[in-house]
Scaffold this motif. Structure first.
Motif, PDB file in Angstrom:
ATOM      1  N   VAL A  86       0.838  -1.194   0.000  1.00 47.77           N
ATOM      2  CA  VAL A  86       0.000   0.000   0.000  1.00 47.77           C
ATOM      3  C   VAL A  86       0.877   1.249   0.000  1.00 47.77           C
ATOM      4  O   VAL A  86       1.781   1.389   0.829  1.00 47.77           O
ATOM      5  N   ASP A  87       0.616   2.140  -0.925  1.00 51.77           N
ATOM      6  CA  ASP A  87       1.352   3.403  -0.991  1.00 51.77           C
ATOM      7  C   ASP A  87       0.614   4.416  -0.117  1.00 51.77           C
ATOM      8  O   ASP A  87      -0.411   4.973  -0.523  1.00 51.77           O
ATOM      9  N   TYR A  88       1.152   4.638   1.076  1.00 50.29           N
ATOM     10  CA  TYR A  88       0.458   5.516   2.027  1.00 50.29           C
ATOM     11  C   TYR A  88       0.391   6.953   1.529  1.00 50.29           C
ATOM     12  O   TYR A  88      -0.445   7.732   1.995  1.00 50.29           O
ATOM     13  N   ARG A  89       1.214   7.289   0.563  1.00 45.92           N
ATOM     14  CA  ARG A  89       1.175   8.651   0.036  1.00 45.92           C
ATOM     15  C   ARG A  89      -0.177   8.982  -0.589  1.00 45.92           C
ATOM     16  O   ARG A  89      -0.563  10.150  -0.649  1.00 45.92           O
ATOM     17  N   SER A  90      -0.903   7.957  -1.031  1.00 52.91           N
ATOM     18  CA  SER A  90      -2.231   8.210  -1.602  1.00 52.91           C
ATOM     19  C   SER A  90      -3.235   8.627  -0.538  1.00 52.91           C
ATOM     20  O   SER A  90      -4.298   9.181  -0.861  1.00 52.91           O
ATOM     21  N   ILE A  91      -2.900   8.386   0.742  1.00 57.07           N
ATOM     22  CA  ILE A  91      -3.784   8.728   1.853  1.00 57.07           C
ATOM     23  C   ILE A  91      -3.489  10.128   2.386  1.00 57.07           C
ATOM     24  O   ILE A  91      -4.335  10.766   3.012  1.00 57.07           O
ATOM     25  N   LEU A  92      -2.302  10.633   2.140  1.00 60.33           N
ATOM     26  CA  LEU A  92      -1.863  11.890   2.749  1.00 60.33           C
ATOM     27  C   LEU A  92      -2.793  13.080   2.487  1.00 60.33           C
ATOM     28  O   LEU A  92      -2.948  13.932   3.376  1.00 60.33           O
ATOM     29  N   PRO A  93      -3.410  13.189   1.320  1.00 58.45           N
ATOM     30  CA  PRO A  93      -4.305  14.346   1.118  1.00 58.45           C
ATOM     31  C   PRO A  93      -5.487  14.406   2.084  1.00 58.45           C
ATOM     32  O   PRO A  93      -6.105  15.470   2.230  1.00 58.45           O
TER      33      PRO A  93
END
Length: 229
Positions: A86-93
């Protein structure tokens, strides 16, 4: 339990030398981000989105217990493997900094209070702090990936106290959940509840602006610059 407001005598703050903060729900508003993250696992295994009860559970618990709660036992190991992908960067927004927190931390740091974090996050904490511009305020930052055992075990709190060389009574833990309340009790650290009047706390803090004003009244001799909100 006392509720912090602008009329409350701030004298009791004079004994505090260090602040330990929970992360989610205190420093950052991450409810939407946590929900989006854990629903990725529900989707991966063909399950519907989490229930409100599951959303609240995953918001306060560590990732290991959260995955045990939201996926069937036979999929737990696969979920742990999926977690690596899972790429947590997609959750950061979805993340938001709590209003007034950077201004409070700037004052505390300039006034030389000890500042630390005790969170049940694991390897995403630095990424989160960078996203919301809170890097550099805290030392140490105890996570569920560093502490021997996650909250409500007192291991993380005791490690912070040891690093600072301070007794439990000179420090407060600012949290927003029953897990945080129990963590404070287990470690002997006074507990300040943030935006949660349902908790048993030594002090209830409604917002960071009110806390900052109380600190400034308690230490009128301290004059420091502050940045941001």
């Amino acid at each position: 339990m006392p509720v912090l407001n602008d009329q409350l005598d701030p004298g009791f703050l004079r004994g505090v030398r260090g602040f330990i903060f929970d992360c989610d729900g205190v420093l950052i508003d991450s409810y939407g981000a946590n929900t989006a993250y854990y629903n990725l696992f529900r989707t991966r295994f063909g399950l519907p989105p989490m229930s409100p009860e599951e959303e609240m559970y995953t918001h306060t618990q560590n990732v290991f217990d959260s995955l045990r709660r939201i996926v069937p036992p036979e999929h737990y190991e696969a979920a742990m493997e999926h977690r690596k992908q899972v790429d947590y960067r997609s959750i950061l927004p979805y993340l938001r900094r709590e209003p007034g927190v950077r201004r409070l931390l700037s004052w505390l740091k300039a006034a030389r209070f000890a500042l630390g974090v005790n969170t049940n996050r694991t390897d995403t904490t630095s990424m989160v702090f960078e996203t919301v511009d809170l890097l550099g305020f805290f030392d140490p930052v105890m996570t569920a990936g560093i502490a021997p055992r996650p909250k409500p075990d007192p291991a993380g709190m005791l490690a912070i106290l040891d690093a600072w060389g301070l007794p439990a009574g000179d420090v407060v833990f600012v949290g927003d959940s029953g897990v945080d309340e129990q963590t404070a009790r287990n470690s002997g650290v006074p507990f300040w509840a943030y935006k949660n009047p349902e908790l048993g706390a030594d002090l209830h803090v409604p917002d960071f602006g009110t806390l900052l004003r109380a600190l400034q009244r308690a230490w009128p001799e301290i004059s420091v610059g502050m940045q941001g909100t």
